[in-house]
Design a protein around this motif. Structure first.
Motif, PDB file in Angstrom:
ATOM      1  N   MET A  39       3.626  -2.184  -9.608  1.00  0.00           N
ATOM      2  CA  MET A  39       2.471  -2.001 -10.479  1.00  0.00           C
ATOM      3  C   MET A  39       1.271  -1.512  -9.679  1.00  0.00           C
ATOM      4  O   MET A  39       1.109  -1.870  -8.507  1.00  0.00           O
ATOM      5  N   ASP A  40       0.421  -0.708 -10.347  1.00  0.00           N
ATOM      6  CA  ASP A  40      -0.814  -0.270  -9.700  1.00  0.00           C
ATOM      7  C   ASP A  40      -1.861  -1.379  -9.817  1.00  0.00           C
ATOM      8  O   ASP A  40      -1.603  -2.429 -10.437  1.00  0.00           O
ATOM      9  N   PRO A  41      -3.050  -1.197  -9.220  1.00  0.00           N
ATOM     10  CA  PRO A  41      -4.064  -2.270  -9.257  1.00  0.00           C
ATOM     11  C   PRO A  41      -4.476  -2.690 -10.665  1.00  0.00           C
ATOM     12  O   PRO A  41      -4.988  -3.802 -10.850  1.00  0.00           O
ATOM     13  N   ASP A  42      -4.235  -1.828 -11.671  1.00  0.00           N
ATOM     14  CA  ASP A  42      -4.575  -2.169 -13.054  1.00  0.00           C
ATOM     15  C   ASP A  42      -3.432  -2.853 -13.791  1.00  0.00           C
ATOM     16  O   ASP A  42      -3.536  -3.136 -14.991  1.00  0.00           O
ATOM     17  N   GLY A  43      -2.321  -3.113 -13.075  1.00  0.00           N
ATOM     18  CA  GLY A  43      -1.197  -3.809 -13.685  1.00  0.00           C
ATOM     19  C   GLY A  43      -0.221  -2.921 -14.421  1.00  0.00           C
ATOM     20  O   GLY A  43       0.697  -3.420 -15.079  1.00  0.00           O
ATOM     21  N   THR A  61      11.065   6.462  11.908  1.00  0.00           N
ATOM     22  CA  THR A  61      10.744   5.066  11.614  1.00  0.00           C
ATOM     23  C   THR A  61       9.931   4.425  12.726  1.00  0.00           C
ATOM     24  O   THR A  61       9.516   3.270  12.600  1.00  0.00           O
ATOM     25  N   ASP A  62       9.705   5.150  13.833  1.00  0.00           N
ATOM     26  CA  ASP A  62       8.796   4.662  14.868  1.00  0.00           C
ATOM     27  C   ASP A  62       7.337   4.920  14.485  1.00  0.00           C
ATOM     28  O   ASP A  62       6.426   4.411  15.133  1.00  0.00           O
ATOM     29  N   GLU A  63       7.121   5.735  13.445  1.00  0.00           N
ATOM     30  CA  GLU A  63       5.780   6.029  12.957  1.00  0.00           C
ATOM     31  C   GLU A  63       5.393   5.031  11.864  1.00  0.00           C
ATOM     32  O   GLU A  63       6.256   4.386  11.265  1.00  0.00           O
ATOM     33  N   PRO A  64       4.089   4.890  11.570  1.00  0.00           N
ATOM     34  CA  PRO A  64       3.679   4.004  10.471  1.00  0.00           C
ATOM     35  C   PRO A  64       4.331   4.423   9.156  1.00  0.00           C
ATOM     36  O   PRO A  64       4.496   5.612   8.877  1.00  0.00           O
ATOM     37  N   ALA A  65       4.701   3.445   8.343  1.00  0.00           N
ATOM     38  CA  ALA A  65       5.383   3.725   7.082  1.00  0.00           C
ATOM     39  C   ALA A  65       4.435   4.359   6.072  1.00  0.00           C
ATOM     40  O   ALA A  65       3.227   4.101   6.071  1.00  0.00           O
ATOM     41  N   ASP A  66       4.997   5.196   5.185  1.00  0.00           N
ATOM     42  CA  ASP A  66       4.208   5.785   4.098  1.00  0.00           C
ATOM     43  C   ASP A  66       3.974   4.773   2.979  1.00  0.00           C
ATOM     44  O   ASP A  66       2.962   4.828   2.283  1.00  0.00           O
ATOM     45  N   SER A  77      -4.171   1.421  -2.377  1.00  0.00           N
ATOM     46  CA  SER A  77      -3.983   0.056  -1.900  1.00  0.00           C
ATOM     47  C   SER A  77      -4.044  -0.892  -3.090  1.00  0.00           C
ATOM     48  O   SER A  77      -4.315  -0.477  -4.219  1.00  0.00           O
ATOM     49  N   GLY A  78      -3.785  -2.155  -2.844  1.00  0.00           N
ATOM     50  CA  GLY A  78      -3.831  -3.132  -3.924  1.00  0.00           C
ATOM     51  C   GLY A  78      -2.661  -3.045  -4.874  1.00  0.00           C
ATOM     52  O   GLY A  78      -2.715  -3.568  -5.989  1.00  0.00           O
ATOM     53  N   THR A  95       0.847  -1.195   0.000  1.00  0.00           N
ATOM     54  CA  THR A  95       0.000   0.000   0.000  1.00  0.00           C
ATOM     55  C   THR A  95       0.878   1.240   0.000  1.00  0.00           C
ATOM     56  O   THR A  95       1.884   1.295   0.713  1.00  0.00           O
ATOM     57  N   TRP A  96       0.490   2.218  -0.803  1.00  0.00           N
ATOM     58  CA  TRP A  96       1.085   3.548  -0.738  1.00  0.00           C
ATOM     59  C   TRP A  96       0.187   4.381   0.167  1.00  0.00           C
ATOM     60  O   TRP A  96      -0.760   5.025  -0.283  1.00  0.00           O
TER      61      TRP A  96
END
Length: 294
Positions: A201-205, A278-283, A167-168, A160-161
């Motif tokens: 790749m994005d969700p559309d490939g 890096t203690d925070e959720p990743a982007d 996502s996906g 996920t970005w």
């Protein structure tokens, strides 16, 4: 001056379940919940657990004020055990710099359960402008060997970005290994370079990103990463080797930080933008299943 980022977790901290919950210039906080594995014969948290927490909290408070190239080490630590901590209680250790000179620093801190102080410590640390040759760097050989074992294979990842809400996303990663060369630059075993080739790749490939990250070791033992993006740009940065992770960054001018971490049969790639801790959720997060390649 670029201050040192939070260090990667040690194997000891991971085994004990210690988590870093705060990191800023001159301050750090570590926490752990007391389990049955932490208890002494009397059913209280072992004094060794308190000492490890305090050594790491005080040392972390000092490291957070030092330039990236500097080095430090504990020379004296005096711990006082003031009260018992019991099963299930949450320990919080904090450290602070009392006084710091160019080559010596004095620190203090305590361990609390809520507002109750259960242990305290004062200590002295030596400081060097650069790592002394007599002090070897910690090496992430377990991570590197896990990647080398995947030589010539392709692995599918899902991720996920988070920074864009996408996502996906999927990714294909291949592992290339280079052998032969000077023994002083051995990466691990007989390997001199390790390249991870990633296509996202994005969700559309549709391919939206591609890069090649190559790990190499220089004669003084430092691990470097060369990142080649699909636009032809190349960046080289020092790698910090953790017990089960490889971390690069943050890069200068607000550049990203990224980490490759081994977790059982998984390789996790996390990316943080804009100097985020890096203690925070990743982007950005991708998870690759090792052993499912072709």
């Amino acid at each position: 001056m670029t201050l040192s980022p939070p260090p990667e977790p040690t194997g000891m901290a991971m085994a004990l379940g210690i988590e870093r919950t705060a990191w800023s210039a001159g301050h750090t906080c570590l926490e752990v919940t007391v389990t049955s594995d932490h208890l002494n014969k009397g059913g209280a948290a072992h004094g060794g657990l308190m000492t490890v927490l305090l050594d790491a909290a005080l040392g972390g408070a000092l490291v957070s004020t030092l330039p990236v190239a500097s080095w430090c080490a504990t020379t004296q630590l005096t711990t006082s055990f003031l009260a018992a901590a019991r099963l299930g209680e949450r320990l919080m250790a904090t450290g602070r710099v009392v006084r710091r000179g160019r080559h010596v620093a004095h620190l203090a801190g305590d361990v609390r359960v809520g507002e109750r102080v259960v242990a305290s410590a004062v200590g002295t640390w030596a400081i060097w402008d650069a790592r002394p040759p007599s002090m070897p760097l910690r090496r992430a050989d377990e991570v590197l060997r896990g990647l080398v074992a995947a030589e010539g294979r392709h692995f599918l990842g899902e991720g996920t970005w988070h920074h864009t809400g996408q996502s996906g996303m999927t990714s294909v990663m291949s592992v290339e290994v280079q052998r032969g060369g000077d023994d002083a630059t051995l990466l691990v075993d007989d390997v001199h370079a390790l390249t991870l080739h990633e296509r996202v790749m994005d969700p559309d490939g549709r391919q939206v990103h591609e890069d090649r990250s190559t790990y190499r070791r220089v004669p003084d033992g430092t691990l470097l990463l060369e990142l080649r993006s699909n636009d032809g740009s190349v960046e080289t940065a020092r790698v910090e080797e953790g017990a089960r992770s490889l971390r690069v960054g943050p890069l200068p001018d607000g550049g990203p930080t990224w980490r490759h971490a081994m977790n059982d049969d998984r390789l996790v790639m996390d990316l943080w933008f804009g100097g985020t801790s890096t203690d925070e959720p990743a982007d950005v997060e991708f998870v690759y299943r090792l052993g499912e390649g072709s």
